[in-house]
Motif scaffolding. Structure first.
Motif, PDB file in Angstrom:
ATOM      1  N   THR A   1       0.821  -1.219   0.000  1.00 41.04           N
ATOM      2  CA  THR A   1       0.000   0.000   0.000  1.00 41.04           C
ATOM      3  C   THR A   1       0.851   1.264   0.000  1.00 41.04           C
ATOM      4  O   THR A   1       0.341   2.354  -0.240  1.00 41.04           O
ATOM      5  CB  THR A   1      -0.901   0.031   1.242  1.00 41.04           C
ATOM      6  OG1 THR A   1      -0.072  -0.099   2.411  1.00 41.04           O
ATOM      7  CG2 THR A   1      -1.920  -1.099   1.213  1.00 41.04           C
ATOM      8  N   ASP A   2       2.129   1.103   0.310  1.00 42.33           N
ATOM      9  CA  ASP A   2       3.001   2.260   0.475  1.00 42.33           C
ATOM     10  C   ASP A   2       4.325   2.038  -0.247  1.00 42.33           C
ATOM     11  O   ASP A   2       4.906   0.951  -0.157  1.00 42.33           O
ATOM     12  CB  ASP A   2       3.278   2.495   1.961  1.00 42.33           C
ATOM     13  CG  ASP A   2       2.002   2.726   2.740  1.00 42.33           C
ATOM     14  OD1 ASP A   2       1.587   3.884   2.826  1.00 42.33           O
ATOM     15  OD2 ASP A   2       1.414   1.735   3.238  1.00 42.33           O
ATOM     16  N   ARG A   3       4.791   3.061  -0.947  1.00 47.43           N
ATOM     17  CA  ARG A   3       6.081   3.024  -1.637  1.00 47.43           C
ATOM     18  C   ARG A   3       6.929   4.176  -1.113  1.00 47.43           C
ATOM     19  O   ARG A   3       6.436   5.268  -0.867  1.00 47.43           O
ATOM     20  CB  ARG A   3       5.883   3.168  -3.148  1.00 47.43           C
ATOM     21  CG  ARG A   3       7.184   3.264  -3.930  1.00 47.43           C
ATOM     22  CD  ARG A   3       6.931   3.164  -5.411  1.00 47.43           C
ATOM     23  NE  ARG A   3       6.500   1.787  -5.684  1.00 47.43           N
ATOM     24  CZ  ARG A   3       5.776   1.432  -6.745  1.00 47.43           C
ATOM     25  NH1 ARG A   3       5.391   2.327  -7.630  1.00 47.43           N
ATOM     26  NH2 ARG A   3       5.427   0.167  -6.910  1.00 47.43           N
ATOM     27  N   LEU A   4       8.203   3.925  -0.990  1.00 43.52           N
ATOM     28  CA  LEU A   4       9.150   4.935  -0.543  1.00 43.52           C
ATOM     29  C   LEU A   4      10.220   5.084  -1.616  1.00 43.52           C
ATOM     30  O   LEU A   4      10.803   4.080  -2.056  1.00 43.52           O
ATOM     31  CB  LEU A   4       9.769   4.480   0.782  1.00 43.52           C
ATOM     32  CG  LEU A   4      10.515   5.489   1.625  1.00 43.52           C
ATOM     33  CD1 LEU A   4       9.601   6.655   2.040  1.00 43.52           C
ATOM     34  CD2 LEU A   4      11.087   4.811   2.863  1.00 43.52           C
ATOM     35  N   PHE A   5      10.471   6.326  -2.055  1.00 43.30           N
ATOM     36  CA  PHE A   5      11.509   6.545  -3.062  1.00 43.30           C
ATOM     37  C   PHE A   5      12.088   7.947  -2.939  1.00 43.30           C
ATOM     38  O   PHE A   5      11.459   8.855  -2.405  1.00 43.30           O
ATOM     39  CB  PHE A   5      10.970   6.305  -4.478  1.00 43.30           C
ATOM     40  CG  PHE A   5       9.904   7.255  -4.938  1.00 43.30           C
ATOM     41  CD1 PHE A   5      10.216   8.392  -5.683  1.00 43.30           C
ATOM     42  CD2 PHE A   5       8.565   7.006  -4.653  1.00 43.30           C
ATOM     43  CE1 PHE A   5       9.219   9.262  -6.120  1.00 43.30           C
ATOM     44  CE2 PHE A   5       7.566   7.861  -5.086  1.00 43.30           C
ATOM     45  CZ  PHE A   5       7.894   8.997  -5.824  1.00 43.30           C
ATOM     46  N   PHE A   6      13.312   8.092  -3.439  1.00 47.62           N
ATOM     47  CA  PHE A   6      13.942   9.405  -3.527  1.00 47.62           C
ATOM     48  C   PHE A   6      13.680   9.966  -4.916  1.00 47.62           C
ATOM     49  O   PHE A   6      13.663   9.220  -5.906  1.00 47.62           O
ATOM     50  CB  PHE A   6      15.448   9.308  -3.292  1.00 47.62           C
ATOM     51  CG  PHE A   6      15.795   9.149  -1.845  1.00 47.62           C
ATOM     52  CD1 PHE A   6      15.856  10.254  -1.008  1.00 47.62           C
ATOM     53  CD2 PHE A   6      16.047   7.891  -1.314  1.00 47.62           C
ATOM     54  CE1 PHE A   6      16.164  10.113   0.330  1.00 47.62           C
ATOM     55  CE2 PHE A   6      16.360   7.744   0.025  1.00 47.62           C
ATOM     56  CZ  PHE A   6      16.413   8.852   0.848  1.00 47.62           C
ATOM     57  N   ALA A   7      13.478  11.284  -4.978  1.00 44.05           N
ATOM     58  CA  ALA A   7      13.119  11.898  -6.255  1.00 44.05           C
ATOM     59  C   ALA A   7      13.635  13.324  -6.348  1.00 44.05           C
ATOM     60  O   ALA A   7      13.934  13.972  -5.340  1.00 44.05           O
ATOM     61  CB  ALA A   7      11.599  11.905  -6.424  1.00 44.05           C
ATOM     62  N   LEU A   8      13.697  13.779  -7.589  1.00 45.42           N
ATOM     63  CA  LEU A   8      13.869  15.197  -7.885  1.00 45.42           C
ATOM     64  C   LEU A   8      12.496  15.709  -8.278  1.00 45.42           C
ATOM     65  O   LEU A   8      11.812  15.095  -9.104  1.00 45.42           O
ATOM     66  CB  LEU A   8      14.824  15.408  -9.054  1.00 45.42           C
ATOM     67  CG  LEU A   8      16.237  14.877  -8.905  1.00 45.42           C
ATOM     68  CD1 LEU A   8      17.044  15.172 -10.163  1.00 45.42           C
ATOM     69  CD2 LEU A   8      16.909  15.450  -7.670  1.00 45.42           C
ATOM     70  N   ILE A   9      12.102  16.815  -7.686  1.00 45.61           N
ATOM     71  CA  ILE A   9      10.824  17.434  -8.014  1.00 45.61           C
ATOM     72  C   ILE A   9      11.130  18.629  -8.904  1.00 45.61           C
ATOM     73  O   ILE A   9      11.900  19.507  -8.514  1.00 45.61           O
ATOM     74  CB  ILE A   9      10.086  17.904  -6.729  1.00 45.61           C
ATOM     75  CG1 ILE A   9      10.044  16.784  -5.671  1.00 45.61           C
ATOM     76  CG2 ILE A   9       8.707  18.440  -7.074  1.00 45.61           C
ATOM     77  CD1 ILE A   9       9.318  15.532  -6.059  1.00 45.61           C
ATOM     78  N   PRO A  10      10.575  18.673 -10.110  1.00 50.42           N
ATOM     79  CA  PRO A  10      10.896  19.788 -11.007  1.00 50.42           C
ATOM     80  C   PRO A  10      10.417  21.129 -10.460  1.00 50.42           C
ATOM     81  O   PRO A  10       9.425  21.193  -9.728  1.00 50.42           O
ATOM     82  CB  PRO A  10      10.152  19.460 -12.298  1.00 50.42           C
ATOM     83  CG  PRO A  10       9.474  18.173 -12.096  1.00 50.42           C
ATOM     84  CD  PRO A  10       9.637  17.732 -10.683  1.00 50.42           C
ATOM     85  N   ALA A  11      11.125  22.173 -10.845  1.00 53.95           N
ATOM     86  CA  ALA A  11      10.673  23.527 -10.543  1.00 53.95           C
ATOM     87  C   ALA A  11       9.287  23.708 -11.155  1.00 53.95           C
ATOM     88  O   ALA A  11       8.924  23.024 -12.118  1.00 53.95           O
ATOM     89  CB  ALA A  11      11.656  24.543 -11.120  1.00 53.95           C
ATOM     90  N   ALA A  12       8.497  24.635 -10.615  1.00 48.48           N
ATOM     91  CA  ALA A  12       7.100  24.816 -11.037  1.00 48.48           C
ATOM     92  C   ALA A  12       6.978  25.017 -12.546  1.00 48.48           C
ATOM     93  O   ALA A  12       6.109  24.422 -13.192  1.00 48.48           O
ATOM     94  CB  ALA A  12       6.475  25.989 -10.290  1.00 48.48           C
ATOM     95  N   GLU A  13       7.838  25.836 -13.123  1.00 47.01           N
ATOM     96  CA  GLU A  13       7.752  26.097 -14.570  1.00 47.01           C
ATOM     97  C   GLU A  13       8.058  24.826 -15.371  1.00 47.01           C
ATOM     98  O   GLU A  13       7.431  24.566 -16.389  1.00 47.01           O
ATOM     99  CB  GLU A  13       8.739  27.201 -14.996  1.00 47.01           C
ATOM    100  CG  GLU A  13       8.624  28.487 -14.209  1.00 47.01           C
ATOM    101  CD  GLU A  13       9.349  28.431 -12.853  1.00 47.01           C
ATOM    102  OE1 GLU A  13      10.403  27.772 -12.711  1.00 47.01           O
ATOM    103  OE2 GLU A  13       8.818  29.040 -11.915  1.00 47.01           O
ATOM    104  N   ALA A  14       9.029  24.064 -14.900  1.00 45.09           N
ATOM    105  CA  ALA A  14       9.375  22.818 -15.591  1.00 45.09           C
ATOM    106  C   ALA A  14       8.252  21.796 -15.456  1.00 45.09           C
ATOM    107  O   ALA A  14       7.926  21.096 -16.421  1.00 45.09           O
ATOM    108  CB  ALA A  14      10.685  22.262 -15.041  1.00 45.09           C
ATOM    109  N   ALA A  15       7.646  21.692 -14.275  1.00 40.05           N
ATOM    110  CA  ALA A  15       6.529  20.755 -14.081  1.00 40.05           C
ATOM    111  C   ALA A  15       5.374  21.109 -15.012  1.00 40.05           C
ATOM    112  O   ALA A  15       4.761  20.230 -15.626  1.00 40.05           O
ATOM    113  CB  ALA A  15       6.074  20.760 -12.628  1.00 40.05           C
ATOM    114  N   ALA A  16       5.096  22.402 -15.157  1.00 34.70           N
ATOM    115  CA  ALA A  16       4.032  22.837 -16.072  1.00 34.70           C
ATOM    116  C   ALA A  16       4.394  22.488 -17.511  1.00 34.70           C
ATOM    117  O   ALA A  16       3.540  22.046 -18.290  1.00 34.70           O
ATOM    118  CB  ALA A  16       3.785  24.337 -15.922  1.00 34.70           C
ATOM    119  N   ALA A  17       5.662  22.650 -17.885  1.00 37.32           N
ATOM    120  CA  ALA A  17       6.104  22.318 -19.245  1.00 37.32           C
ATOM    121  C   ALA A  17       6.007  20.812 -19.493  1.00 37.32           C
ATOM    122  O   ALA A  17       5.661  20.375 -20.601  1.00 37.32           O
ATOM    123  CB  ALA A  17       7.535  22.811 -19.472  1.00 37.32           C
TER     124      ALA A  17
END
Length: 193
Positions: free
Chosen positions: A17-33
């Protein structure tokens, strides 16, 4: 992969039911792109699959594990390992779209990069070594940096896209609530110049 058969009287093991991972979260402008690029591909190819939301766009660095409940000892060990990582901010660029192989009706459509992800690959190796020292085995032995847009039954032709770039200034430990399309960021670590 074959489906596991179970004997009468024995229950199938419960699904994580649960997953654990490390990630990079894109900057807001990049996420929108990223989401905008996904929509363009949906329109062009008539893809009906659900697109990843801006709030879930990410680059997985290392899968820690899938669990029935989030084990606090693993969370603590992962956080301690992450706190030991030292790296400078770096730029990433994703410039190509392609399908990864997956189950026939569930192929990931992803963004990948060439030279623009070299620093990201080096950072992922640094994190993987820190996790190993903490006793956490990394599941990313053949790491390919990517951003998943959606899962689809059709193959989309691989091709270049308008590059999507951002400067990575932090990385995060993420708790994914499996089957509920929800990510919870447990902690973030800044990259220091």
């Amino acid at each position: 992969m074959h489906e596991q058969l179970f004997l009468p009287g024995f229950d199938a093991p419960p699904r994580p039911t649960d997953r654990l991972f490390f990630a990079l979260i894109p900057a807001a402008e990049a996420a929108a792109a990223i989401v905008r690029q996904g929509r363009l591909l949906q329109e062009e190819f008539g893809i009906k699959s659900r697109l990843i939301g801006v709030d879930r766009a990410h680059v997985t660095l290392s899968h820690v594990g899938d669990y029935l409940e989030l084990p606090q000892d693993v969370v603590t060990a992962a956080m301690n390992a992450a706190a030991s990582v030292r790296a400078e901010p770096f730029d990433v660029t994703f410039e190509r779209v392609l399908n990864f192989h997956g189950r026939p009706r569930n192929r990931p459509l992803v963004l990948v990069g060439g030279d623009g992800v070299a620093a990201l690959t080096a950072f992922q190796r640094t994190l993987a070594k820190a996790l190993q020292r903490a006793g956490i085995r990394s599941a990313n032995s053949h790491y390919t940096p990517h951003v998943t847009l959606l899962y689809n039954k059709y193959n989309v032709p691989s091709r270049d896209i308008e590059p999507i770039s951002w400067t990575v200034r932090e990385f995060a430990l993420v708790h994914s609530l499996l089957g509920r399309t929800r990510h919870v960021t447990l902690a973030r670590w800044p990259l220091q110049p």
